[in-house]
Scaffold this active site. Structure first.
Site, PDB file in Angstrom:
ATOM      1  N   GLU A  93       0.824  -1.199   0.000  1.00 38.85           N
ATOM      2  CA  GLU A  93       0.000   0.000   0.000  1.00 38.85           C
ATOM      3  C   GLU A  93       0.866   1.260   0.000  1.00 38.85           C
ATOM      4  OE1 GLU A  93      -4.177  -1.476   1.788  1.00 38.85           O
ATOM      5  OE2 GLU A  93      -2.700  -1.000   3.313  1.00 38.85           O
ATOM      6  N   CYS A 106       3.413   8.519   1.257  1.00 37.03           N
ATOM      7  CA  CYS A 106       3.915   7.593   2.269  1.00 37.03           C
ATOM      8  C   CYS A 106       4.134   6.250   1.579  1.00 37.03           C
ATOM      9  CB  CYS A 106       2.862   7.506   3.371  1.00 37.03           C
ATOM     10  SG  CYS A 106       3.273   6.329   4.644  1.00 37.03           S
ATOM     11  N   CYS A 113       6.151  -6.797   7.574  1.00 36.99           N
ATOM     12  CA  CYS A 113       7.221  -6.272   8.424  1.00 36.99           C
ATOM     13  C   CYS A 113       7.585  -7.324   9.454  1.00 36.99           C
ATOM     14  CB  CYS A 113       6.774  -4.996   9.133  1.00 36.99           C
ATOM     15  SG  CYS A 113       8.122  -4.178  10.025  1.00 36.99           S
ATOM     16  N   CYS A 120       0.856  -2.051  15.659  1.00 41.71           N
ATOM     17  CA  CYS A 120       0.894  -1.790  14.218  1.00 41.71           C
ATOM     18  C   CYS A 120       0.270  -2.947  13.436  1.00 41.71           C
ATOM     19  CB  CYS A 120       2.331  -1.573  13.780  1.00 41.71           C
ATOM     20  SG  CYS A 120       2.487  -1.286  12.009  1.00 41.71           S
ATOM     21  N   CYS A 341      -1.607   5.971   9.836  1.00 37.80           N
ATOM     22  CA  CYS A 341      -0.393   5.314  10.341  1.00 37.80           C
ATOM     23  C   CYS A 341      -0.753   3.995  11.009  1.00 37.80           C
ATOM     24  CB  CYS A 341       0.277   6.153  11.415  1.00 37.80           C
ATOM     25  SG  CYS A 341       0.776   7.761  10.895  1.00 37.80           S
TER      26      CYS A 341
HETATM   27  N1  SAH Z   1       9.069   0.694  10.365  1.00 38.84           N
HETATM   28  C1  SAH Z   1       9.159   2.123  10.318  1.00 38.84           C
HETATM   29  C2  SAH Z   1       8.168   2.810   9.410  1.00 38.84           C
HETATM   30  C3  SAH Z   1       6.725   2.339   9.391  1.00 38.84           C
HETATM   31  S1  SAH Z   1       5.523   2.945  10.477  1.00 38.84           S
HETATM   32  C4  SAH Z   1       9.072   2.682  11.712  1.00 38.84           C
HETATM   33  O1  SAH Z   1       8.842   1.927  12.631  1.00 38.84           O
HETATM   34  O2  SAH Z   1       9.287   3.867  11.885  1.00 38.84           O
HETATM   35  C5  SAH Z   1       5.347   4.646  10.425  1.00 38.84           C
HETATM   36  C6  SAH Z   1       4.928   5.224  11.786  1.00 38.84           C
HETATM   37  O3  SAH Z   1       3.584   4.858  12.161  1.00 38.84           O
HETATM   38  C7  SAH Z   1       5.829   4.683  12.893  1.00 38.84           C
HETATM   39  O4  SAH Z   1       6.189   5.706  13.764  1.00 38.84           O
HETATM   40  C8  SAH Z   1       4.916   3.684  13.553  1.00 38.84           C
HETATM   41  O5  SAH Z   1       5.342   3.384  14.847  1.00 38.84           O
HETATM   42  C9  SAH Z   1       3.575   4.390  13.495  1.00 38.84           C
HETATM   43  N2  SAH Z   1       2.442   3.512  13.767  1.00 38.84           N
HETATM   44  C10 SAH Z   1       2.374   2.184  13.565  1.00 38.84           C
HETATM   45  N3  SAH Z   1       1.175   1.709  13.950  1.00 38.84           N
HETATM   46  C11 SAH Z   1       0.466   2.753  14.377  1.00 38.84           C
HETATM   47  C12 SAH Z   1      -0.874   2.891  14.875  1.00 38.84           C
HETATM   48  N4  SAH Z   1      -1.692   1.853  14.969  1.00 38.84           N
HETATM   49  N5  SAH Z   1      -1.287   4.125  15.206  1.00 38.84           N
HETATM   50  C13 SAH Z   1      -0.458   5.194  15.081  1.00 38.84           C
HETATM   51  N6  SAH Z   1       0.794   5.118  14.604  1.00 38.84           N
HETATM   52  C14 SAH Z   1       1.258   3.912  14.261  1.00 38.84           C
END
Ligand code: SAH
Length: 368
Positions: A93, A106, A113, A120, A341
């Site tokens: 996505e 994004c 992952c 997440c 996110c």
């Molecule tokens: N693996 C990388 C990039 C992917 S996630 C990382 O960890 O930074 C991008 C951002 O979204 C990260 O800061 C992650 O922690 C956040 N994120 C993941 N799940 C989320 C959720 N359910 N609600 C809000 N932010 C979330």
């Protein structure tokens, strides 16, 4: 016939080396880059400033493969999410987020992952594989083309963040060249301040990035102490805060213009959103040039947590601001189409077995 090489994912040095092998001048690389990335052309026959003979040769040995757009969903707030097919079993996505003064794309770096952060949705899908260069840059190619053909024509991609599916710093071999294509003036020409790699904290790769890629760094911190971070961001068990924080200081020191780091902090009700967490966070960040970005938790089916209330998020922010720490709150965008996110799941042919039976991944099993 030998397999055709993919030109979409080649950065300038790679394309120049490719043309050198064919006995062609380096400017051919620039010509082809412009056709592919600036004009959105994936057909050699349309590259009219390249001789017919060379075009024939290119058609035989090279290709410009682009992914199929499976769906395009539009949120009420203007956010667009694409589901792209990268191979028969794997779908990723990509999300475009329009704002008043900018447009952020994004993008994903892996199919699924391996890190399995507790909050997440991508992690819950398990992990299949790294994306190749072309699959990463193809997300920009597809989105640029889609937005260019938009009748409103007023949307442009000004920023790219590696905050989609996957951990970009566990795929640096493919992410760094793709980031360089984003910043190349002959391709998308984004400034290094507008390309951000977001990591859960892969310490050796942060050092590698400071040597090899001049772009911005964001770190998903989410907790101010090891006990909590071990639980929320399990890679902390491999690279705990006493290794991560010095790496961030080294990163800032090594950059010529003393870059700021973005610290991402997801706000989960009753878990990491108390004022004592804010105080601990301040102490942890002392002396680090950084901006904190608070992300209200976005729920997904089966998620074990609740979003912190707006009030609580603002109280937390106030503690940081009053201490002189720059801190913003990320607006939730595209949640009606599961584009916010942590909501990106794509479709992953999982190889970890996590989809069948939930089990935390062993941190020492992660190969760099
Ligand atoms: N693996 C990388 C990039 C992917 S996630 C990382 O960890 O930074 C991008 C951002 O979204 C990260 O800061 C992650 O922690 C956040 N994120 C993941 N799940 C989320 C959720 N359910 N609600 C809000 N932010 C979330």
């Amino acid at each position: 016939m030998a397999e055709q090489v993919d030109l979409l994912g080649m950065d300038r040095p790679a394309l120049e080396a490719f043309f050198a092998q064919l006995g062609e001048k380096p400017y051919r690389a620039v010509q082809v880059m412009k056709w592919i990335h600036q004009r959105g052309v994936a057909d050699f026959d349309a590259m009219t400033d390249i001789s017919k003979a060379l075009r024939q040769k290119l058609k035989a040995i090279a290709r410009i493969k682009t992914p199929r757009i499976v769906t395009e969903q539009r949120s009420q707030d203007g956010t667009i999410k694409w589901l792209l097919e990268v191979d028969q079993h794997n779908f990723i996505e990509t999300v475009f987020i329009p704002e008043k003064d900018r447009g952020t794309l994004c993008i994903s770096s892996q199919v699924g992952c391996a890190l399995d952060c507790r909050f997440c949705a991508t992690g819950k899908q398990g992990f299949n594989r790294n994306l190749e260069n072309w699959e990463i840059i193809a997300q920009m190619w597809v989105a640029t083309k889609a937005l260019d053909s938009d009748p409103k024509r007023n949307r442009r991609i000004t920023n790219v963040v590696f905050m989609g599916m996957g951990e970009p710093l566990l795929n640096v071999t493919h992410v760094f060249p793709a980031a360089n294509i984003l910043m190349d003036d002959n391709a998308y020409g984004l400034s290094k301040r507008r390309v951000t790699i977001s990591t859960a904290g892969v310490v050796p790769a942060i050092d590698k990035m400071s040597r090899e890629l001049d772009a911005c760094l964001a770190v998903s911190l989410h907790a101010p102490n090891n006990a909590l971070r071990d639980e929320l961001v399990p890679i902390n068990q491999k690279y705990p805060l006493e290794e991560l924080m010095p790496a961030l200081h080294r990163y800032v020191e090594a950059s010529s213009h003393k870059k700021h780091i973005v610290i991402e902090y997801v706000m989960i009700d009753g878990v990491n959103d108390r004022l004592e967490h804010a105080e601990a966070l301040l102490a942890l960040l002392k002396g680090l040039p950084c901006k904190v970005n608070l992300i209200p938790f976005n729920p997904f089916p089966g998620s074990p947590y609740q979003r912190a209330s707006n009030n609580q998020v603002h109280r937390f922010q106030r503690v940081l601001l009053q201490a002189g720490q720059n801190c913003t709150i990320r607006k939730t965008r595209g949640d009606d189409i599961d584009a916010a996110c942590g909501q990106l799941a794509g479709r992953v042919k999982d190889r970890t077995g996590r989809q069948q039976k939930y089990q935390p991944i062993r941190m020492d099993a992660i190969a760099l």
